[in-house]
Design a protein around this motif. Structure first.
Motif, short mmCIF file in Angstrom:
data_model
loop_
_atom_site.label_atom_id
_atom_site.label_comp_id
_atom_site.label_asym_id
_atom_site.label_seq_id
_atom_site.Cartn_x
_atom_site.Cartn_y
_atom_site.Cartn_z
N LYS A 153 0.83 -1.20 0.00
CA LYS A 153 0.00 0.00 0.00
C LYS A 153 0.86 1.25 0.00
N LYS A 154 0.36 2.27 -0.69
CA LYS A 154 0.95 3.60 -0.57
C LYS A 154 0.59 4.16 0.80
N ILE A 155 1.42 5.05 1.30
CA ILE A 155 1.16 5.65 2.61
C ILE A 155 1.20 7.17 2.49
N LEU A 156 0.15 7.82 2.99
CA LEU A 156 0.08 9.28 3.04
C LEU A 156 -0.13 9.68 4.50
N ILE A 157 0.77 10.52 5.00
CA ILE A 157 0.70 10.95 6.40
C ILE A 157 0.63 12.47 6.45
N THR A 158 -0.42 13.02 7.09
CA THR A 158 -0.48 14.45 7.34
C THR A 158 -0.13 14.69 8.80
N VAL A 159 0.78 15.65 9.01
CA VAL A 159 1.34 15.86 10.34
C VAL A 159 1.21 17.33 10.74
N LEU A 160 0.73 17.55 11.95
CA LEU A 160 0.70 18.91 12.50
C LEU A 160 2.14 19.39 12.64
N LYS A 161 2.40 20.62 12.19
CA LYS A 161 3.76 21.15 12.24
C LYS A 161 4.06 21.62 13.67
N GLU A 162 4.33 20.63 14.50
CA GLU A 162 4.55 20.89 15.92
C GLU A 162 5.60 19.91 16.43
N ARG A 163 6.38 20.33 17.39
CA ARG A 163 7.56 19.59 17.86
C ARG A 163 7.29 18.12 18.15
N THR A 164 6.32 17.82 19.03
CA THR A 164 6.11 16.44 19.46
C THR A 164 5.58 15.57 18.32
N HIS A 165 4.78 16.14 17.44
CA HIS A 165 4.21 15.38 16.33
C HIS A 165 5.30 14.98 15.33
N ILE A 166 6.15 15.94 14.97
CA ILE A 166 7.22 15.64 14.00
C ILE A 166 8.23 14.68 14.62
N SER A 167 8.56 14.88 15.87
CA SER A 167 9.53 14.00 16.55
C SER A 167 9.03 12.56 16.61
N HIS A 168 7.73 12.40 16.88
CA HIS A 168 7.15 11.05 16.93
C HIS A 168 7.26 10.37 15.57
N LEU A 169 7.01 11.13 14.50
CA LEU A 169 7.13 10.58 13.15
C LEU A 169 8.58 10.17 12.86
N THR A 170 9.51 11.03 13.26
CA THR A 170 10.93 10.72 13.06
C THR A 170 11.32 9.44 13.79
N LYS A 171 10.80 9.27 15.00
CA LYS A 171 11.10 8.08 15.79
C LYS A 171 10.63 6.82 15.06
N ILE A 172 9.45 6.87 14.47
CA ILE A 172 8.90 5.71 13.76
C ILE A 172 9.83 5.30 12.63
N PHE A 173 10.26 6.29 11.82
CA PHE A 173 11.06 5.94 10.64
C PHE A 173 12.52 5.64 10.98
N SER A 174 12.93 6.01 12.17
CA SER A 174 14.28 5.63 12.60
C SER A 174 14.34 4.14 12.94
N LEU A 175 13.17 3.51 13.11
CA LEU A 175 13.11 2.08 13.42
C LEU A 175 13.02 1.22 12.17
N ILE A 176 12.99 1.86 11.02
CA ILE A 176 12.78 1.16 9.75
C ILE A 176 13.99 1.35 8.85
N ASP A 177 14.28 0.37 8.03
CA ASP A 177 15.30 0.51 6.99
C ASP A 177 14.68 1.29 5.84
N THR A 178 15.08 2.55 5.70
CA THR A 178 14.48 3.41 4.67
C THR A 178 15.31 3.45 3.39
N THR A 179 16.25 2.51 3.25
CA THR A 179 17.14 2.50 2.08
C THR A 179 16.35 2.45 0.78
N SER A 180 15.31 1.66 0.75
CA SER A 180 14.51 1.52 -0.48
C SER A 180 13.15 2.18 -0.31
N LEU A 181 13.14 3.35 0.30
CA LEU A 181 11.88 4.04 0.58
C LEU A 181 11.92 5.48 0.05
#
Length: 714
Positions: free
Chosen positions: A155-183
């Motif tokens: 599936k394609k993924i579309l994420i809308t994020v409030l431009k706010e410190r805790t929201h962006i940081s949480h998103l960053t944390k999620i993708f730091s747990l994933i291998d984004t080499t082919s993303l």
């Protein structure tokens, strides 16, 4: 067979450019959605601009790489349509992930979130896409679900994020747990000139939101970041960092767009009503001013005219008097009282009611003004006045701010046709007031930032059906400010349009000079600053070390003046003068001159830019050019920074002016005329070659033609 967009890259100046597929599930749905809003030509222009932006992004089939882009539209021109089209194109062109940073306030965030879901048909194509949002809390992003979906790759993924410190940081944390080499990923930043930029550029650690976005970007090794705005001043003049745009694509406005040129241009008398600060000050008066009453009369008469025209769309008025919430409430009560009083007067059956006669007179004045300036048919005053009574019944007055009493009008809760909105900051950047016809604004920015002022122009937009009923009531100083900003906006667009047409990166605009009237500054000083360009003498006067380039420059200049100049005596010296030299010819010569010293490169671009700008004015469409004393190169010492010391020669110190051999000095040979001097200078250091030095003189009174010019401190 899929339709493909190919964009020619001139001289490979913009490196990333790949063929974009112009159809697909999401793109087709977006175009169908816009079918009723735009004609075929407008949709094609939108799709073309969106595809161009995407083609400048990283190629999704690549291994790694990043790019940073700027999408520039006019205020209230429909940038959201481009954002959603780029999102759709990205999803249809094998980008598995799109992240949309939108809104620092929840009302704007929800507005953008609902719009992208609707335009892309998220609910319709639920089996093909997973949609996530952080509207209510950062916990709305379930990390395990996102991780599993990415690993599954179906599936394609579309994420809308409030431009706010805790929201962006949480998103960053999620993708730091994933291998984004082919993303391969697209990150879109709506209003990317505002909270995102670094307002602490001189400190080791940047401002909070900037650092959050930087960390998010560092999570992906193959991605592009696209900042969208209508006010790019901060993006263009700030210090270089990870959010500095490499290229800019201009987003065309629709045919029926009405912006600064409509409301503050040659026909402003149709729409603009000005008054002094004292005449419009509701707060000091403690009551409705005459000007506010006139504006509200225009609002109700306009509403009645639209109803009689069978136009039942929303009809709105904006009252922007302050940034203070208490003053918003005060203004709200004044408007509420006035509306209640007028409704009671109109309901009165008394023929001899003095108040009714006065109110009728106010409405009649408004009617006559519309009749004078409209290009459409208007019913009789009696019929319109009768309809006005019904307009009061279909009205809501809104207090729009973040106080307890405040409300935010949305598509879901605007149940009445007529709406009057009173507020401040929440009625500025990013907000679209549906059916906005009448504006009453008295608030001048505490700091005269051009981008802040431009964002307050909520009356810009698409007013095709009711443009003749639009009125803007504002102070004389505000009107002058918005008129001046029109020239500033046109100037910036012209610069960026030229870069886009030439396929050039923004960094090639090395001079960074632009027009901006006093007292404005381009943006907040914490992000970037600019200084007024001082006319007079501007010298390109650093030594060059590469002998082959220096020799070539000397050869080109000598050849040019041999073919085009005339030797002329000035006291005991002889120079070669090319009078009234064609600007294109001079620009061609300057283009052939090559320098390696960074300061010389910047100054050469500055000189070229100034000459090109001045050529737009008849009296400055030619320039006198002079080769100073070609018989013998002048010897000069070089400072520790590499600059020639005492470059121009002064006047003869031991001769009087009457002496035929008296020399007036390099700066005075043409007696203050607009001129470009070429000096061949030999450094006293033996290992450094003689080179061509430039001196441009622009008389101070040139500002009468060009206005105030600023140079960014980049």
């Amino acid at each position: 067979m899929s339709e493909i967009a190919k964009f020619k890259v001139i001289n490979n100046k913009i490196s990333a450019c790949w063929n974009v597929k112009l159809d697909g599930t999401f793109t087709n749905h977006v175009m169908e959605k816009y079918f009723s809003k735009m004609d075929d030509e407008e949709r094609e222009k939108l799709k073309h601009a969106s595809a161009k932006i995407l083609s400048y992004c990283v190629n999704p089939s690549g291994d790694n790489g990043i790019s940073t882009l700027l999408g520039l539209g006019k205020v209230q021109s429909g940038k959201t349509s481009c954002i959603n089209t780029v999102t759709a194109l990205a999803l249809d062109n094998t980008f598995p992930l799109v992240i949309l940073l939108t809104g620092t306030k929840k009302n704007l965030f929800k507005q953008s979130m609902d719009r992208v879901k609707e335009d892309l048909g998220i609910e319709k194509w639920g089996n093909d896409i997973a949609f996530f949002s952080t509207f209510s809390a950062k916990s709305d992003l379930p990390e395990q679900d996102i991780i599993r979906l990415i690993k599954g790759g179906k599936k394609k993924i579309l994420i809308t994020v409030l431009k706010e410190r805790t929201h962006i940081s949480h998103l960053t944390k999620i993708f730091s747990l994933i291998d984004t080499t082919s993303l391969p990923t697209i990150i879109i930043d709506d209003e990317g000139d505002q909270a995102s930029l670094n307002n602490k550029p001189k400190k080791p650690k940047g401002s909070t939101t900037f650092e959050n976005i930087k960390q998010l970007r560092e999570t992906f090794n193959l991605h592009s970041y696209i900042a969208y705005t209508a006010t790019p001043q901060a993006n263009l003049i700030k210090s270089f960092d990870i959010l500095s745009p490499e290229a800019c694509v201009l987003i065309p406005a629709g045919k029926t767009y009405t912006g600064g040129s409509t409301f503050h241009g040659k026909e402003q008398h149709k729409y603009i009503r000005t008054f002094s600060e004292e005449e419009g000050d509701i707060i000091s008066l403690g009551d409705a001013t005459i000007q506010l009453k006139k504006a509200m009369a225009d609002f109700f008469i306009g509403a009645a005219i639209r109803s009689l025209r069978k136009d039942n769309d929303k009809h709105s008025m904006l009252v922007h008097i302050s940034g203070n919430k208490n003053e918003h409430l005060f203004g709200f009560k004044i408007v509420e009282q006035l509306v209640g009083s007028w409704a009671a007067i109109l309901s009165s059956n008394s023929v001899n009611n003095i108040n009714k006669k006065e109110l009728t007179s106010i409405f009649k004045e408004s009617y006559q003004d519309f009749k004078t300036h409209t290009f459409k048919k208007i019913d009789s005053f009696e019929r319109i006045l009768k309809q006005v009574h019904d307009e009061f019944l279909d009205l809501k007055i809104w207090l729009v701010n973040s106080s307890k009493e405040g409300q935010v009008p949305t598509k879901d809760n605007m149940h009445f046709k007529n709406n009057i909105l009173i507020g401040g900051n929440m009625l500025e950047r990013g907000v679209t007031v549906e059916g906005l016809a009448v504006t009453y604004i008295t608030r001048w920015a505490k700091k005269p930032n051009a981008d802040t002022m431009e964002q307050r122009a909520r009356w810009f937009g698409y007013k095709g059906k009711y443009l003749d009923l639009c009125r803007i009531y504002l102070t004389e100083s505000l009107q002058k400010g918005f008129s001046d900003l029109l020239g500033h906006e046109d100037d910036l667009w012209s610069i960026l349009e030229q870069l886009e047409e030439n396929g050039e990166k923004i960094e090639s605009w090395k001079s960074r000079i632009f027009r901006l009237s006093s007292p404005f500054i381009p943006t907040r000083k914490s992000v970037g600053s600019a200084e007024e360009l001082k006319y007079g003498w501007i010298y390109l006067d650093f030594a060059e070390e590469k002998k082959s380039l220096a020799r070539k420059n000397v050869h080109l200049v000598n050849k040019f003046f041999k073919e085009n100049g005339v030797v002329k005596k000035y006291g005991d010296l002889s120079h070669v003068l090319c009078s009234n030299c064609n600007i294109d010819t001079i620009i061609g010569l300057l283009g052939d001159l090559l320098y390696l010293n960074e300061e010389n490169i910047k100054t050469k671009h500055l000189i070229e830019n100034i000459i090109k700008r001045l050529s737009n004015y008849d009296s400055l469409s030619y320039i006198d050019s002079v080769l100073i004393d070609p018989t013998k190169p002048r010897e000069r010492s070089i400072s520790s920074k590499g600059r020639f010391i005492k470059l121009p020669q002064g006047h003869s110190p031991r001769r009087v002016e009457a002496d035929p051999k008296y020399y007036c000095g390099d700066a005075n040979i043409l007696k203050g005329k607009y001129q470009l001097q070429f000096h061949i200078v030999k450094p006293k250091k033996e290992d450094i070659p003689e080179t061509v030095v430039l001196g441009l003189f622009v008389p101070e009174n040139t500002k009468e033609h060009t206005g105030r010019m600023l140079k960014a401190s980049v």
